[in-house]
Design a protein around this motif. Structure first.
Motif, PDB file in Angstrom:
ATOM      1  N   LYS A 220       0.841  -1.213   0.000  1.00  0.00           N
ATOM      2  CA  LYS A 220       0.000   0.000   0.000  1.00  0.00           C
ATOM      3  C   LYS A 220       0.868   1.252   0.000  1.00  0.00           C
ATOM      4  CE  LYS A 220      -4.172  -1.919   0.816  1.00  0.00           C
ATOM      5  NZ  LYS A 220      -5.297  -1.781  -0.038  1.00  0.00           N
TER       6      LYS A 220
ATOM      7  N   LEU B 170       0.800   4.228  -2.823  1.00  0.00           N
ATOM      8  CA  LEU B 170       0.568   5.647  -2.515  1.00  0.00           C
ATOM      9  C   LEU B 170       1.760   6.519  -2.916  1.00  0.00           C
ATOM     10  CD1 LEU B 170      -1.274   5.392   0.917  1.00  0.00           C
ATOM     11  CD2 LEU B 170      -2.228   6.090  -1.268  1.00  0.00           C
TER      12      LEU B 170
ATOM     13  N   ARG C  55       4.609  12.349  -0.644  1.00  0.00           N
ATOM     14  CA  ARG C  55       3.802  12.120   0.558  1.00  0.00           C
ATOM     15  C   ARG C  55       4.691  11.763   1.742  1.00  0.00           C
ATOM     16  NH1 ARG C  55      -1.220   9.078  -2.526  1.00  0.00           N
ATOM     17  NH2 ARG C  55      -2.235  11.017  -3.083  1.00  0.00           N
TER      18      ARG C  55
ATOM     19  N   GLU D 245       4.025  10.647   7.721  1.00  0.00           N
ATOM     20  CA  GLU D 245       2.888  10.987   8.575  1.00  0.00           C
ATOM     21  C   GLU D 245       1.572  10.873   7.785  1.00  0.00           C
ATOM     22  OE1 GLU D 245       2.630  15.040   9.818  1.00  0.00           O
ATOM     23  OE2 GLU D 245       0.837  14.627  11.025  1.00  0.00           O
ATOM     24  N   LEU D 246       1.553  11.454   6.578  1.00  0.00           N
ATOM     25  CA  LEU D 246       0.350  11.383   5.750  1.00  0.00           C
ATOM     26  C   LEU D 246       0.041   9.936   5.354  1.00  0.00           C
ATOM     27  CD1 LEU D 246      -1.939  12.701   4.109  1.00  0.00           C
ATOM     28  CD2 LEU D 246      -0.310  13.054   2.253  1.00  0.00           C
TER      29      LEU D 246
ATOM     30  N   THR E 182      -1.540   8.141   8.199  1.00  0.00           N
ATOM     31  CA  THR E 182      -2.945   8.519   8.384  1.00  0.00           C
ATOM     32  C   THR E 182      -3.824   7.827   7.351  1.00  0.00           C
ATOM     33  OG1 THR E 182      -2.215  10.696   9.101  1.00  0.00           O
ATOM     34  CG2 THR E 182      -4.535  10.472   8.527  1.00  0.00           C
ATOM     35  N   LEU E 183      -3.411   7.875   6.090  1.00  0.00           N
ATOM     36  CA  LEU E 183      -4.226   7.294   5.022  1.00  0.00           C
ATOM     37  C   LEU E 183      -4.413   5.798   5.226  1.00  0.00           C
ATOM     38  CD1 LEU E 183      -2.758   9.118   1.883  1.00  0.00           C
ATOM     39  CD2 LEU E 183      -4.985   9.513   2.941  1.00  0.00           C
ATOM     40  N   LEU E 184      -3.373   5.144   5.743  1.00  0.00           N
ATOM     41  CA  LEU E 184      -3.432   3.680   5.843  1.00  0.00           C
ATOM     42  C   LEU E 184      -3.866   3.200   7.217  1.00  0.00           C
ATOM     43  CD1 LEU E 184      -0.193   2.895   3.829  1.00  0.00           C
ATOM     44  CD2 LEU E 184      -2.561   2.657   3.078  1.00  0.00           C
ATOM     45  N   GLY E 185      -4.070   4.139   8.134  1.00  0.00           N
ATOM     46  CA  GLY E 185      -4.448   3.736   9.485  1.00  0.00           C
ATOM     47  C   GLY E 185      -3.351   2.948  10.168  1.00  0.00           C
TER      48      GLY E 185
ATOM     49  N   ASP F 295     -11.228   1.322  -1.357  1.00  0.00           N
ATOM     50  CA  ASP F 295      -9.956   1.424  -0.664  1.00  0.00           C
ATOM     51  C   ASP F 295      -9.519   2.885  -0.566  1.00  0.00           C
ATOM     52  OD1 ASP F 295      -8.303  -0.389   0.536  1.00  0.00           O
ATOM     53  OD2 ASP F 295      -6.764  -0.218  -1.019  1.00  0.00           O
TER      54      ASP F 295
ATOM     55  N   ASN G  69     -11.614   4.837   1.860  1.00  0.00           N
ATOM     56  CA  ASN G  69     -11.250   4.472   3.224  1.00  0.00           C
ATOM     57  C   ASN G  69     -10.017   5.256   3.677  1.00  0.00           C
ATOM     58  OD1 ASN G  69     -11.213   3.210   5.667  1.00  0.00           O
ATOM     59  ND2 ASN G  69     -10.477   1.235   4.897  1.00  0.00           N
ATOM     60  N   GLN G  70      -9.027   5.386   2.794  1.00  0.00           N
ATOM     61  CA  GLN G  70      -7.824   6.155   3.137  1.00  0.00           C
ATOM     62  C   GLN G  70      -8.191   7.598   3.454  1.00  0.00           C
ATOM     63  OE1 GLN G  70      -5.360   5.576  -0.304  1.00  0.00           O
ATOM     64  NE2 GLN G  70      -4.903   3.458   0.225  1.00  0.00           N
ATOM     65  N   ARG G  71      -9.051   8.161   2.616  1.00  0.00           N
ATOM     66  CA  ARG G  71      -9.382   9.568   2.807  1.00  0.00           C
ATOM     67  C   ARG G  71     -10.303   9.772   4.009  1.00  0.00           C
ATOM     68  NH1 ARG G  71     -10.913  10.994  -3.148  1.00  0.00           N
ATOM     69  NH2 ARG G  71     -11.337   8.762  -3.351  1.00  0.00           N
TER      70      ARG G  71
ATOM     71  N   ARG H  67      -9.938   8.177   6.829  1.00  0.00           N
ATOM     72  CA  ARG H  67      -9.031   8.299   7.974  1.00  0.00           C
ATOM     73  C   ARG H  67      -8.439   9.701   8.035  1.00  0.00           C
ATOM     74  NH1 ARG H  67      -6.744   3.155   5.775  1.00  0.00           N
ATOM     75  NH2 ARG H  67      -7.780   1.467   6.879  1.00  0.00           N
ATOM     76  N   LEU H  68      -8.084  10.221   6.850  1.00  0.00           N
ATOM     77  CA  LEU H  68      -7.470  11.543   6.792  1.00  0.00           C
ATOM     78  C   LEU H  68      -8.431  12.619   7.302  1.00  0.00           C
ATOM     79  CD1 LEU H  68      -5.061  13.286   5.750  1.00  0.00           C
ATOM     80  CD2 LEU H  68      -6.268  13.435   3.572  1.00  0.00           C
TER      81      LEU H  68
ATOM     82  N   LYS I  39      -9.267  12.383  11.210  1.00  0.00           N
ATOM     83  CA  LYS I  39      -8.128  12.868  11.999  1.00  0.00           C
ATOM     84  C   LYS I  39      -8.015  14.389  11.864  1.00  0.00           C
ATOM     85  CE  LYS I  39      -3.161  12.136  12.487  1.00  0.00           C
ATOM     86  NZ  LYS I  39      -2.186  12.623  11.488  1.00  0.00           N
TER      87      LYS I  39
ATOM     88  N   ASN J 290      -6.602  17.986   2.385  1.00  0.00           N
ATOM     89  CA  ASN J 290      -5.649  18.580   3.323  1.00  0.00           C
ATOM     90  C   ASN J 290      -5.827  20.090   3.402  1.00  0.00           C
ATOM     91  OD1 ASN J 290      -4.069  16.729   4.735  1.00  0.00           O
ATOM     92  ND2 ASN J 290      -2.887  16.229   2.909  1.00  0.00           N
TER      93      ASN J 290
END
Lengths: 166, 408
Positions: free
Chosen positions: A10, A14, A21, A24-25, A28-31, B306, B309-311, B313-314, B317, B387
């Motif tokens: 993953k 990304l 990227r 940190e980003l 966040t995106l991947l948890g 997918d 889901n990533q966004r 989380r973004l 937060k 962002n």
């Protein structure tokens, strides 16, 4: 080859979309934990899974004349080394941007970049063709690049959604 | 004669509105529409107000449609839709949600999920019937209930329950006139989902009071962490439920207007009557595209989910870091943060966010009971835009805090 686990895969996807990227980003995106992502990236850099962070450029938009050719090369493999030695002799030239071993009608596909047609033609006639085991070459000049590495250069699919919708 | 500006009339003029149906006249224009007008015309706004995927319909789907057009597939289909498509839908619902519908008489394809809901309501409502609608919810349920002659009854759901419907909440609103319960989980605008355990007590109430359920499951594919549980899959609920869904959200096909409804053959047959006298059939090109999406589109769909889901989380937060309370949405593509702590109403907050910080989001108040104090933020937008939007929201929250301190 090492089994790339899910997180690493993953992260690679990304970063392939945008190499700038931050960990940190990505985390966040991947948890995931930021440390976990950092470690994964460091490992992949060390193992040369991530070879380099590069910029995809559409040179057509820059006032910088250059031509690219895709050259189909037929060769006789060497005893003991097969295609490796000959591929190395070719890819070490700085004009050569990529080299692929192919199945089918020819053996190597060589991408060569030069400032103009003559420069590429000279490379083929003076460097590539004279190599002993090269049987034949066929030079195809690229006229326009539409898509490279999954990136469409002139993407016409703009976001034309309404500003607010149900 | 009605008034005509260009032609002065000697006769007694009558305003056009006096011709309009009182049912239609009582309907208010959508609050989303009002905000759309505010935001329209400006170019540099970041929009979190969009209720649709930011992906284009996958190319293989578009291409299949173009190819079928080239071959001249441009006529009517059977009223309920192409048999192959209905079969495709049946197979899909079986594989994904363990539901068994007979494509011959239990499935009808419609012009978007919206038509399916309208058909269901019109097929069921007798004047004065009460239609129970958990809110905050999608903006159309209450107006189309009223247009159909029913009486919408909102059931407030709460942030503390993560906007799930509870059996007590439902029971409290039931009267002898209650007839239909409209469900929409995963929920627009809250992102709430319902698990099997959440559904079971609801199903008991539905059975006890002999309700019919219209279950809008348009966001069923968009869940994060747990799979969608269809209300129709609960014991005894299949025959009481009209399942409504479509292709818009899962396959990024909003403009195609392709939806469907499934249910008891008698219900579907009643809906089919209205459908055949109003729209005849769903567009044939849309049906071809929908079939292609169902047949070959699952991989693309997974990729899109997918990415949402990533966004998700973004944004969750980011909203929390901006100082807004935000429950974790489990489905759809909306975050629904509380702005109650800022001292503004959701309308005021959304207006200032738009005017001063150029971010469009939808005030929770437009979604009915329980929506006030919240903001709907769609995260179907690019990571970089998200962002930037989150930073601007943070700036507004900080500014509001300063304003409050100065006043004190």
């Amino acid at each position: 080859m090492e089994q790339v686990n899910e997180l690493k895969r993953k992260v690679l996807e990304l970063l392939k979309e945008d190499a700038r990227r931050t960990p940190e980003l990505l985390a966040t995106l991947l948890g995931a934990e930021e440390e976990e992502v950092k470690t994964a990236i460091e490992q992949m850099e060390k193992e040369h899974v991530i070879v380099k962070y590069a910029t995809v450029v559409n040179w057509d938009k820059v006032d910088d004349e250059r031509v690219t050719a895709l050259i189909e090369v037929q060769i006789t493999p060497e005893r003991g080394r097969g295609f490796e030695g000959i591929a190395e002799r070719i890819y070490l030239y700085p004009q050569v941007k990529s080299v692929y071993l192919m199945s089918g009608a020819y053996d190597l596909l060589v991408e060569v970049e030069g400032r103009n047609l003559r420069e590429v033609a000279n490379f083929v006639s003076e460097k590539l063709s004279p190599i002993d085991s090269v049987l034949s070459t066929k030079t195809n000049f690229t006229l326009k690049k539409y898509k490279q590495d999954g990136i469409i250069f002139e993407d016409h699919e703009e976001d034309n959604r309404l500003m607010i919708s149900p | 004669m009605f008034t005509n500006k260009n032609q002065p009339s000697g006769e007694q003029s009558k305003s056009m509105s006096s011709y309009l149906s009182p049912l239609v006249q009582q309907i208010q224009p959508s609050g989303i529409r009002r905000f759309f007008d505010l935001a329209a015309g400006s170019k540099d706004i970041i929009s979190l107000g969009v209720g649709e995927p930011d992906f284009k319909t996958p190319w293989h789907v578009r291409e299949a449609c173009v190819y079928s057009l080239e071959r001249g597939f441009t006529g009517y289909t059977s009223n309920a839709g192409m048999p192959e498509l209905r079969e495709g839908i049946a197979n899909y619902l079986h594989a994904r949600f363990n539901l068994d519908y007979d494509p011959a008489n239990q499935i009808i394809t419609t012009v978007g999920g919206s038509e399916a809901i309208d058909l269901a309501l019109r097929a069921l409502i007798s004047p004065g019937d009460e239609i129970l609608i958990p809110e905050p919810c999608y903006i159309s349920y209450s107006p189309i209930t009223a247009i159909g002659g029913g009486v919408p009854v909102g059931i407030e759901t709460f942030g503390k329950d993560r906007f799930k419907l509870t059996a007590e909440g439902l029971e409290a609103k039931i009267t002898p006139r209650s007839k239909i319960l409209i469900l929409c989980y995963p929920s627009n605008p809250t992102g709430a989902i319902m698990s099997r355990e959440d559904w079971e007590p609801i199903a008991k109430v539905v059975e006890k009071h002999d309700l019919i359920v219209i279950s809008d499951e348009i966001y069923a594919e968009l869940t994060y962490g747990s799979n969608h549980v269809s209300f129709a899959s609960l014991p005894g609920m299949m025959d009481r439920t009209i399942l409504v869904s479509g292709f818009s959200k899962a396959f990024a096909m909003t403009g195609w207007r392709m939806g469907y409804a499934c249910g008891h053959p008698e219900l579907i047959s009643a809906m089919l009557k209205i459908h055949q006298y109003t729209v005849m059939c769903a567009p044939s090109m849309g049906q071809v595209a929908a079939l292609e999406a169902l047949t070959n589109g699952m991989e693309e769909k997974d990729r899109m989910v997918d990415s949402y889901n990533q966004r998700r989380r973004l944004i969750v937060k980011g909203l929390r870091e901006a100082g807004l309370e935000c429950h974790e949405p489990q489905g759809a593509f909306y975050a629904f943060p509380s702005i109650a702590g800022t001292g503004l109403t959701s309308d005021e907050f959304a207006k200032r966010l738009l005017r001063e910080f150029r971010v469009a989001a939808v005030p929770g108040s437009v979604f009915g009971l329980g929506g006030e104090g919240y903001l709907r933020c769609s995260y179907a937008t690019s990571v970089s835009q998200l962002n930037e939007a989150l930073e601007r929201i943070g700036a507004l929250v900080a500014l509001l805090k300063k304003e409050r301190e100065n006043k004190a």
